[in-house]
Design a protein around this motif. Sequence first.
Motif, PDB file in Angstrom:
ATOM      1  N   PRO A  91       0.813  -1.231   0.000  1.00  0.00           N
ATOM      2  CA  PRO A  91       0.000   0.000   0.000  1.00  0.00           C
ATOM      3  C   PRO A  91       0.838   1.270   0.000  1.00  0.00           C
ATOM      4  O   PRO A  91       0.468   2.259  -0.648  1.00  0.00           O
ATOM      5  CB  PRO A  91      -0.820  -0.124   1.293  1.00  0.00           C
ATOM      6  N   VAL A  92       1.964   1.260   0.717  1.00  0.00           N
ATOM      7  CA  VAL A  92       2.837   2.440   0.745  1.00  0.00           C
ATOM      8  C   VAL A  92       3.462   2.657  -0.635  1.00  0.00           C
ATOM      9  O   VAL A  92       3.530   3.787  -1.127  1.00  0.00           O
ATOM     10  CB  VAL A  92       3.929   2.297   1.821  1.00  0.00           C
ATOM     11  N   ALA A  95       0.852   4.097  -2.872  1.00  0.00           N
ATOM     12  CA  ALA A  95       0.610   5.506  -2.539  1.00  0.00           C
ATOM     13  C   ALA A  95       1.722   6.388  -3.100  1.00  0.00           C
ATOM     14  O   ALA A  95       1.466   7.485  -3.621  1.00  0.00           O
ATOM     15  CB  ALA A  95       0.510   5.679  -1.024  1.00  0.00           C
ATOM     16  N   LEU A  99       1.267   9.383  -5.797  1.00  0.00           N
ATOM     17  CA  LEU A  99       1.751  10.727  -5.474  1.00  0.00           C
ATOM     18  C   LEU A  99       2.795  11.176  -6.488  1.00  0.00           C
ATOM     19  O   LEU A  99       2.804  12.336  -6.930  1.00  0.00           O
ATOM     20  CB  LEU A  99       2.340  10.733  -4.059  1.00  0.00           C
TER      21      LEU A  99
END
Length: 245
Positions: A91-92, A95, A99
Motif C-alpha cells: 500500500p505504501v 501511494a 503521489l
Amino acid sequence: MEDNYSRSTPETIFSRPEVVGSRSRSFLANVFSYMFVALGITAVVAYFFAANADTYLVPIASNKLFLYAIIFAPLGFVLLMSFAFNRLSAPVLLALLLLYSAINGISFSFIFLAYTSGSVFGCFLTAALMFGIMAVMGYTTKQDLTSMGRLMTMGLIGIVIAMIVNWFLKSSSFDYIISFIGVIVFTGLTAYDVQKLKRIGEGIDEQGNVMSGDVKKLAVMGALSLYLDFINLFLMLLRLFGRRN
C-alpha cells in the motif's frame, strides 16, 4: 499401479501451462491497471494546472525553490521506491506511485503550455500506439529479449549523460539526435519490460530461477517501469515532432 496421488498434487496442478499462463495474465492485468491509473492522474493534474496557469503555475515558476522541488521530486520518488522496496509495504508503494504521478502532472502542465494542444495530443496517440505494439510484441514473442534489454539500458544511460552534456552545449542538433535515439530506446525497453513482467507472473526471473517476493509490490514496481517507459517515449516524440506555442 497408477500413482493417482502424484497426478493430483498441487505442484502438478499449478505447473500446468494453462495455470501458469492464467497467473501471468492476472499479474500483468494488475500491473497495467496501476499504470493506467497513474497515467490518468498525471493527465488530469497536468490539464488542471495548465488550465489554471495564472493561479498555480505562475506562483510555482516565480519560486525557484518550489520549482526545483517539483522538477526533482519525481526522481526522489523513483529512487525511494527502488532502494526501499524491501522495507516498504505494497500500500505504501502504491501511494508513492500515485503521489509521484500527481507531481509529474504538475511538471507536465508546463510542457502543455509550451506546445500546441494538437501536437501534444498527436504525440500522445503516437506514443500510445507504439507502446501498445511493443507491449504486445514483448508479451507474445518467443525470443529472449534479455540481451536487447541490456543494450537498451546502456542506451538509456548514454541518453542521460548526453542530456546532461547538452544542458551546457544547448545544441538543437544534438537534442534532436538524443530524442531520436530515445524513441528507439524506450520502445525497446517497453517490449523488454513486458516480457520480464510476464516471466515474473509465471514465477520465473530473467535467469530462469523461481521469483520470490510480494506479488502486489512487484506489480506496483512493474507499473512504475511501464509508466516510465510510456511517459519518456511520449516526451521524446514531443521533442522531435511537437510544435511550440
